[in-house]
Design a protein around this motif. Structure first.
Motif, PDB file in Angstrom:
ATOM      1  N   GLN A 224       0.756  -1.176  -0.047  1.00 50.26           N
ATOM      2  CA  GLN A 224       0.076  -0.012   0.047  1.00 50.26           C
ATOM      3  C   GLN A 224       0.807   1.331   0.014  1.00 50.26           C
ATOM      4  O   GLN A 224       0.591   2.425  -0.667  1.00 50.26           O
ATOM      5  N   ILE A 225       1.975   1.239   0.728  1.00 54.03           N
ATOM      6  CA  ILE A 225       2.796   2.439   0.655  1.00 54.03           C
ATOM      7  C   ILE A 225       3.415   2.673  -0.468  1.00 54.03           C
ATOM      8  O   ILE A 225       3.745   3.400  -1.158  1.00 54.03           O
ATOM      9  N   VAL A 226       4.049   1.275  -1.263  1.00 54.79           N
ATOM     10  CA  VAL A 226       4.332   1.543  -2.824  1.00 54.79           C
ATOM     11  C   VAL A 226       3.398   2.031  -3.562  1.00 54.79           C
ATOM     12  O   VAL A 226       3.873   2.752  -4.253  1.00 54.79           O
ATOM     13  N   VAL A 227       2.059   1.581  -3.623  1.00 56.13           N
ATOM     14  CA  VAL A 227       1.061   2.066  -4.418  1.00 56.13           C
ATOM     15  C   VAL A 227       0.812   3.676  -4.317  1.00 56.13           C
ATOM     16  O   VAL A 227       1.107   4.481  -5.331  1.00 56.13           O
ATOM     17  N   GLU A 228       1.080   4.019  -2.964  1.00 60.32           N
ATOM     18  CA  GLU A 228       0.875   5.489  -2.819  1.00 60.32           C
ATOM     19  C   GLU A 228       2.145   6.184  -3.196  1.00 60.32           C
ATOM     20  O   GLU A 228       2.077   7.343  -3.811  1.00 60.32           O
ATOM     21  N   GLY A 229       3.473   5.800  -3.029  1.00 60.08           N
ATOM     22  CA  GLY A 229       4.659   6.070  -3.672  1.00 60.08           C
ATOM     23  C   GLY A 229       4.504   6.390  -5.395  1.00 60.08           C
ATOM     24  O   GLY A 229       5.159   7.428  -5.563  1.00 60.08           O
ATOM     25  N   ILE A 230       4.086   5.458  -5.768  1.00 62.63           N
ATOM     26  CA  ILE A 230       4.088   5.369  -7.280  1.00 62.63           C
ATOM     27  C   ILE A 230       3.039   6.520  -7.689  1.00 62.63           C
ATOM     28  O   ILE A 230       3.247   7.329  -8.477  1.00 62.63           O
ATOM     29  N   ARG A 231       1.832   6.598  -7.146  1.00 61.41           N
ATOM     30  CA  ARG A 231       0.900   7.636  -7.342  1.00 61.41           C
ATOM     31  C   ARG A 231       1.581   9.177  -7.258  1.00 61.41           C
ATOM     32  O   ARG A 231       1.316  10.056  -8.279  1.00 61.41           O
ATOM     33  N   ASN A 232       2.449   9.154  -6.378  1.00 63.34           N
ATOM     34  CA  ASN A 232       3.163  10.589  -6.090  1.00 63.34           C
ATOM     35  C   ASN A 232       4.348  10.655  -6.646  1.00 63.34           C
ATOM     36  O   ASN A 232       5.090  11.746  -6.499  1.00 63.34           O
ATOM     37  N   GLU A 233       4.725   9.718  -7.650  1.00 63.94           N
ATOM     38  CA  GLU A 233       5.973   9.594  -8.117  1.00 63.94           C
ATOM     39  C   GLU A 233       7.077   9.924  -7.125  1.00 63.94           C
ATOM     40  O   GLU A 233       8.178  10.925  -7.669  1.00 63.94           O
ATOM     41  N   GLN A 234       7.273   9.371  -6.078  1.00 65.78           N
ATOM     42  CA  GLN A 234       8.040   9.552  -5.058  1.00 65.78           C
ATOM     43  C   GLN A 234       9.303   8.733  -5.450  1.00 65.78           C
ATOM     44  O   GLN A 234       8.987   7.630  -5.769  1.00 65.78           O
ATOM     45  N   PHE A 235      10.517   9.334  -5.477  1.00 67.21           N
ATOM     46  CA  PHE A 235      11.690   8.376  -5.596  1.00 67.21           C
ATOM     47  C   PHE A 235      12.009   7.520  -4.516  1.00 67.21           C
ATOM     48  O   PHE A 235      12.032   6.336  -4.908  1.00 67.21           O
ATOM     49  N   LEU A 236      12.459   7.862  -3.330  1.00 69.46           N
ATOM     50  CA  LEU A 236      12.713   6.976  -2.306  1.00 69.46           C
ATOM     51  C   LEU A 236      11.507   6.638  -1.455  1.00 69.46           C
ATOM     52  O   LEU A 236      10.656   7.525  -0.857  1.00 69.46           O
ATOM     53  N   ILE A 237      11.034   5.308  -1.584  1.00 66.44           N
ATOM     54  CA  ILE A 237      10.077   4.824  -1.032  1.00 66.44           C
ATOM     55  C   ILE A 237      10.359   4.210   0.436  1.00 66.44           C
ATOM     56  O   ILE A 237      11.214   3.159   0.257  1.00 66.44           O
ATOM     57  N   LEU A 238      10.133   4.767   1.405  1.00 64.28           N
ATOM     58  CA  LEU A 238      10.567   3.968   2.814  1.00 64.28           C
ATOM     59  C   LEU A 238       9.520   3.531   3.627  1.00 64.28           C
ATOM     60  O   LEU A 238       8.796   4.482   4.401  1.00 64.28           O
ATOM     61  N   PRO A 239       8.963   2.384   3.792  1.00 66.16           N
ATOM     62  CA  PRO A 239       7.869   1.633   4.421  1.00 66.16           C
ATOM     63  C   PRO A 239       8.053   1.950   5.866  1.00 66.16           C
ATOM     64  O   PRO A 239       7.331   2.316   6.867  1.00 66.16           O
ATOM     65  N   GLN A 240       9.666   1.895   6.101  1.00 64.94           N
ATOM     66  CA  GLN A 240       9.668   2.601   7.920  1.00 64.94           C
ATOM     67  C   GLN A 240      10.430   3.684   7.638  1.00 64.94           C
ATOM     68  O   GLN A 240      11.770   3.617   7.387  1.00 64.94           O
ATOM     69  N   PRO A 241       9.663   4.829   7.987  1.00 63.61           N
ATOM     70  CA  PRO A 241      10.495   6.124   7.988  1.00 63.61           C
ATOM     71  C   PRO A 241      11.712   6.145   8.981  1.00 63.61           C
ATOM     72  O   PRO A 241      12.474   7.164   8.562  1.00 63.61           O
ATOM     73  N   GLU A 242      12.004   5.420   9.717  1.00 62.03           N
ATOM     74  CA  GLU A 242      13.027   5.534  10.535  1.00 62.03           C
ATOM     75  C   GLU A 242      14.502   5.504   9.880  1.00 62.03           C
ATOM     76  O   GLU A 242      15.420   5.728  10.069  1.00 62.03           O
ATOM     77  N   VAL A 243      14.241   4.560   8.609  1.00 62.52           N
ATOM     78  CA  VAL A 243      15.470   4.077   7.780  1.00 62.52           C
ATOM     79  C   VAL A 243      16.107   5.632   7.319  1.00 62.52           C
ATOM     80  O   VAL A 243      17.318   5.743   7.190  1.00 62.52           O
TER      81      VAL A 243
END
Length: 272
Positions: A224-243
């Motif tokens: 689900q985070i990946v799909v949202e990242g693709i929708r927003n054309e986000q380069f770095l997709i980090l499911p755990q923001p602490e990374v």
């Protein structure tokens, strides 16, 4: 928002997901179909692959096909591209997700070769085949599944760490080089995810990773985070923001970060 200022509509898009029979790949295939895409599930395992296709077809008839093959083999990639075009039309999105791990510090040439082929060259070969079409069309989307290990490192698995670093660098280069042609790139860098690969990591005989992998997410959460990242054309997709914070600490003081990683390694090494 996306770089272009417009949220990408996944509905009606044509996608291929490598390593799509299990784990993150399976979850991404299902999530893309739920978002309106037609999906080709590409994997070595025919039986598991067809099970995923069946899941998609049960909810979205006519929107999934399966293709058995090696995601690092140029002939197999070409065949999958052809099958997908014949079934659904031009390819909009390629999720280069297949990956392998080979725990160990000293690996033989066969283990290194498998890691290089699957974790790096598979991305390169697929991009080489797709980019001319996407440049001509003025649109296309390439998702590379790397790892948090590609931003920091992976204790005890040198081939995984090296090849995932290379995958991140490849994603950066593709984004810089082809963005002006209408090609978007995302790089997925998860930490712990409930997959067969994580189970393999936890069974490592040299290290006890159980206290060092942070929050473990379900593959469906990651998708689900990946799909949202693709929708927003986000380069770095980090499911755990602490990374991102780990990455910032590394960049801010490399020597201090190395010292911390050495201490962590000594803490998680299993007694001999």
């Amino acid at each position: 928002m996306s770089v272009k200022g417009i949220v990408m509509d996944i509905g009606g898009k044509v996608a291929i997901v490598t390593g799509g029979a299990y784990g993150i790949g399976r979850a991404i295939a299902l999530a893309l179909a739920d978002a309106g895409a037609s999906v080709c599930v590409f994997d070595r395992s025919g039986e598991a692959l067809q099970a995923v296709v069946g899941e998609v077809e049960a909810k979205h008839p006519g929107r999934a096909i399966g293709a058995v093959g090696n995601a690092a083999n140029t002939d197999d990639i070409s065949s999958v591209l052809r099958q997908t075009r014949e079934a659904f039309g031009p390819i909009d999105l390629y999720c280069s997700n297949a990956g392998v791990a080979s725990p160990g510090v000293a690996l033989d040439d066969k283990a290194w070769s498998e890691s290089m082929e699957t974790n790096l060259l598979a991305h390169i070969r697929a991009a080489d085949l797709l980019l001319p079409e996407w440049q001509q069309r003025g649109s296309g989307y390439f998702l590379i599944t790397a790892s948090a290990a590609g931003l920091t490192t992976q204790l005890g698995d040198v081939a995984y760490s090296v090849t995932k670093h290379a995958a991140v660098a490849l994603a950066e280069w593709l984004s810089i080089t082809y963005h002006g042609c209408g090609v978007s790139v995302s790089c997925l860098c998860p930490l712990g995810v409930k997959t067969n690969m994580l189970q393999q990591l936890l069974e490592n005989e040299e290290y006890d990773y159980s206290g060092a992998i942070g929050r473990v997410l379900d593959a469906d959460e990651v998708a689900q985070i990946v799909v949202e990242g693709i929708r927003n054309e986000q380069f770095l997709i980090l499911p755990q923001p602490e990374v991102l914070e780990f990455f910032r600490r590394k960049a801010a003081d490399y020597d201090r970060w190395l010292g911390g990683m050495r201490r962590l390694q000594s803490q998680i090494r299993r007694p001999e």
